[in-house]
Design an enzyme around this catalytic site. Structure first.
Site, PDB file in Angstrom:
ATOM      1  N   ASP A   1      -9.186  -0.314   1.955  1.00 35.19           N
ATOM      2  CA  ASP A   1      -9.128   0.249   0.739  1.00 35.19           C
ATOM      3  C   ASP A   1     -10.538  -0.071  -0.091  1.00 35.19           C
ATOM      4  OD1 ASP A   1      -6.796   1.337   1.449  1.00 35.19           O
ATOM      5  OD2 ASP A   1      -5.591   0.135  -0.126  1.00 35.19           O
TER       6      ASP A   1
ATOM      7  N   THR B   1      -3.484   5.201  -3.881  1.00 38.51           N
ATOM      8  CA  THR B   1      -2.265   5.999  -3.334  1.00 38.51           C
ATOM      9  C   THR B   1      -0.920   5.807  -3.954  1.00 38.51           C
ATOM     10  OG1 THR B   1      -2.040   4.024  -1.866  1.00 38.51           O
ATOM     11  CG2 THR B   1      -3.314   5.870  -1.050  1.00 38.51           C
ATOM     12  N   THR B   2      -0.667   4.566  -4.563  1.00 42.38           N
ATOM     13  CA  THR B   2       0.447   4.465  -5.375  1.00 42.38           C
ATOM     14  C   THR B   2       0.344   5.150  -6.770  1.00 42.38           C
ATOM     15  OG1 THR B   2       1.019   2.308  -4.125  1.00 42.38           O
ATOM     16  CG2 THR B   2       2.138   2.640  -6.206  1.00 42.38           C
TER      17      THR B   2
ATOM     18  N   ASP C   1       0.885  -1.349  -0.070  1.00 43.95           N
ATOM     19  CA  ASP C   1       0.111  -0.024  -0.010  1.00 43.95           C
ATOM     20  C   ASP C   1       0.872   1.360   0.029  1.00 43.95           C
ATOM     21  OD1 ASP C   1      -2.659   1.277   0.322  1.00 43.95           O
ATOM     22  OD2 ASP C   1      -1.528   1.986   2.159  1.00 43.95           O
TER      23      ASP C   1
END
Length: 560
Positions: free
Chosen positions: A423, A130-131, A97
Site C-alpha cells: 500500500d 480502500t477503507t 486492509d
C-alpha cells in the site's frame, strides 16, 4: 422478516414503523409480495422483485452494513479483523486492509457489492484509501436516507451531492502543495506520506524504518510507473526491525548439486521448458514392447533427445540456466559438465521479474540461438537469510531493481506486513506521478466540509439540504477516526470546525496526543491523488445506490 402487506389497513404507512424494524432486523428486511400484487404473474417461480421504498431501503441497509463492517479499521488506532476460510485448510489471515477484508467475504446484497467493487477499484487505482472510500460512501447514504425520508426526491439529493462534490474537489485542489522542484523537500513529503500510510497498518511501530525502505525503493525507479522492479521476499524468523532493502535481485532458490556456487559476468537464459526424461510427452499414449531390450531402446532415444536439447541450450554461450520447471538428474549432469549453473523450479512470478531485471526474455525453444535475448548480471552468489540459502543477483541490467526482505515472527504477520508495505509503495508511486500533497488527520475533510457549507448557504431550494448532508458525511470521517482511538469525537470535531473558520488552517486530529494539532508540524500528510479518488469514487457509488427503485432477482435457468 416476511410481511404480508395486505394484513395492514390501507392507511398504514411503512415509514411510521421502519424504525422499529431497524431496531430488531437492521440488515435483512425483505417483503414477500402476495400473488397478484406487485409483479405477480410476470415472473416465473423462484424470481422475486422489490419496488420503491422497499428496494431503496434494502439497498441503503446493505451498503451501510458493509460500511459499518470496516468502519472500526479506519485510522491509526483502527482494529484488525481475523478472516477464516471455511474451505479446506481453514486458512486464517489477520488484516485491517479494507480491500482485503471485503474481497474475502461473501456478500449477497446488490448495493453492498457496489461498495465492495469501489474498494477493489481504489486498491487497483491508487493502492490506499480502500477503507475510507467505503466508509465515506456509507455515510453519504446514511445522510441521503434521512433526506429521502423527508420526502425529498432522490434525484434532488443526487444533484446536490454532485455540486457539493465538485466544490469539495476544488477546495481540496486549492490547498494542495507541490514540492517536486525541491528534491530534499520532496523526499521529506514522501517520507511523511509513507509514515502516514503505515500509521494505520501493522508496521506502525517501525514506520520510520519501513518508510525509509519504501521511499528508497520508489526513488530508485526514477519515475518508472511499474512496481515490477521491486521484489518483496518474506522470511519467517527474526524481528520486523531486521527487514532490509537490497540493491539487486534475490531469488528464493538453491543451486543444483555439483555446480558452480558463484558466477561472475553471468549470461543468463531464463526458460520455461520441460527438462525431464522419464515419460513420453503424449497425453494418454501407450507403448507396447515385446522385450526389455526394446524398452531400453526407448529410454535411450529419450536420453538422446534430452542430450540434443541440452546441447542446443549450451550453444547459446550461457553460464547460467534458470528454468520454470523441474530439471532432472541427467540434464543437470550435462550442465554441470559444461560449467553451467542450473536453477530449477523457479516460480513463475520469480522468473517473470528475473527476466525483467536482467534484460532477458523467457524462452521455450532453443533451435535458433540468434533470436534469444539473454539476461546479464555482474555476479550470482548464494547468500544466507536466517537459516535459508538464497540466490543473489548483483549488477543486473535494470539498475533500479531492488529487493525488500521482510522478517517477522509468523507467516500471518509477514502477509499483513507485505500488504501494508505494498500500500505504501503504491501511494508513493502515485505521489511521484502527481506530486501534490495535502495535510492529513481529518484536515482535508474539514476543508471540504467548510467549502460545501458555504455553497449550501448560497443555494436556494432543497438541494441545499443535500449539500449540508454531504458536509456532515465529510465531518463524520474525523469523528470515526477519533472514536476508533477512544477519544471524544464530538469535542475534537467541534474544535476542528472552529479552527477551520480561520482561512488557511492546517489543523487536524493528532491521534497519538489525543488532541487537535497542526498537521504540517506533526508530519501527517497524504497524497492529493488518493484523497481525490476517495471523494469521487464514494460520491459516484452513493449516487448509483440512490438511483435504485427496484430490485429484481431472477431464478437461475434450469438445466436438463
Amino acid at each position: 422478516l416476511h410481511l404480508n402487506y395486505l394484513q395492514f389497513p390501507t392507511y398504514f404507512q411503512f415509514n411510521q414503523v421502519k424504525e422499529h424494524f431497524y431496531a430488531f432486523f437492521p440488515y435483512f428486511i425483505s417483503f414477500k409480495m402476495m400473488p397478484g400484487g406487485g409483479g405477480g404473474g410476470i415472473f416465473k417461480d423462484n424470481a422475486s422483485e422489490e419496488r420503491g421504498e422497499t428496494a431503496r431501503l434494502a439497498s441503503f441497509v446493505g451498503a451501510m452494513a458493509i460500511a459499518d463492517l470496516v468502519k472500526t479499521t479506519l485510522g491509526p488506532k483502527g482494529m484488525d479483523k481475523i478472516l477464516q476460510s471455511m474451505g479446506r485448510g481453514n486458512a486464517v489471515s489477520v488484516t485491517n486492509d479494507g480491500a482485503t477484508i471485503l474481497k474475502s467475504i461473501y456478500v449477497d446484497n446488490p448495493a453492498a457489492k457496489v461498495l465492495v467493487e469501489i474498494s477493489k477499484t481504489q486498491d487497483a487505482e491508487v493502492g490506499d484509501g480502500t477503507t475510507s472510500v467505503v466508509v465515506f460512501a456509507g455515510e453519504l447514504l446514511r445522510q441521503a436516507e434521512m433526506l429521502i425520508n423527508m420526502k425529498i426526491h432522490p434525484m434532488t439529493v443526487i444533484q446536490g451531492y454532485r455540486e457539493a462534490c465538485e466544490v469539495a474537489r476544488v477546495a481540496l485542489q486549492e490547498r494542495a502543495t507541490n514540492n517536486s522542484n525541491n528534491a530534499a523537500r520532496f523526499r521529506q513529503d514522501l517520507m511523511h506520506i509513507a509514515q502516514t500510510t503505515l500509521s494505520s497498518k501493522i508496521l506502525t511501530q517501525d514506520k520510520e524504518l519501513f518508510a525509509n525502505l519504501a521511499v528508497d525503493a520508489i526513488l530508485r525507479l526514477k519515475g518508472n510507473t511499474s512496481l515490477e522492479a521491486i521484489h518483496i521476499i518474506k522470511k519467517a524468523g527474526g524481528t520486523m526491525k531486521e527487514s532490509f532493502l537490497d540493491e539487486g535481485f534475490i531469488l528464493d532458490k538453491k543451486i543444483g548439486v555439483g555446480q558452480p556456487k558463484r558466477m561472475e559476468n553471468a549470461k543468463i537464459l531464463v526458460a520455461n521448458t520441460a527438462m525431464d526424461t522419464d515419460k513420453v510427452k503424449i497425453y494418454g499414449a501407450r507403448v507396447k514392447a515385446d522385450s526389455l531390450l526394446k524398452v531400453a531402446e526407448i529410454e535411450q532415444a529419450e536420453r538422446e533427445k534430452m542430450r540434443q536439447k541440452c546441447a542446443n541450450i549450451v550453444k547459446h554461450g550461457i553460464n547460467c540456466f534458470i528454468n520454470r520447471q523441474l530439471i532432472y538428474n541427467f540434464p543437470e549432469e550435462i550442465f554441470a559438465d559444461a560449467g553451467i549453473m542450473a536453477i530449477e523450479h523457479a516460480d513463475f512470478d520469480g522468473i517473470e521479474r528475473l527476466a525483467l531485471v536482467t534484460g532477458g526474455e523467457i524462452t521455450s525453444t532453443f533451435d535458433n540461438p540468434g533470436s534469444v535475448k539473454l539476461g546479464t548480471c555482474d555476479l550470482i552468489e548464494e547468500i544466507m537469510i536466517g537459516e535459508d540459502r538464497l540466490l543473489h543477483f548483483s549488477g543486473v541490467a535494470l539498475g533500479e531493481a531492488c529487493t525488500i526482505v521482510l522478517r517477522g515472527a509468523s507467516s500471518h504477520l509477514l502477509d499483513e506486513a507485505e500488504r501494508s508495505l505494498h500500500d505504501a509503495l503504491c501511494v508513493l508511486q502515485q505521489t511521484v506521478q502527481d506530486s501534490r500533497v495535502i495535510p492529513g488527520g481529518g484536515c482535508p475533510e474539514m476543508i471540504m466540509a467548510k467549502a460545501v457549507d458555504e455553497l449550501a448557504q448560497r443555494t436556494p431550494g432543497k438541494r441545499s439540504l443535500a449539500m449540508e448532508s454531504f458536509s456532515k458525511a465529510l465531518r463524520s470521517i474525523p469523528a470515526i477516526i477519533s472514536d476508533n482511538a477512544g477519544l471524544d469525537s464530538a469535542e475534537l470535531v467541534s474544535q476542528l470546525r472552529a479552527c477551520h473558520a480561520v482561512p488557511g488552517s492546517r489543523m487536524g486530529i493528532d491521534v497519538l496526543r489525543g488532541a487537535v494539532g497542526d498537521m504540517e508540524e506533526c508530519g501527517i500528510q497524504e497524497s492529493f491523488k488518493v484523497k481525490q479518488q476517495v471523494l469521487l469514487s464514494a460520491t459516484e457509488a452513493a449516487e448509483m445506490v440512490m438511483r435504485v427503485d427496484e430490485i429484481v432477482k431472477c431464478a437461475p435457468r434450469q438445466r436438463g
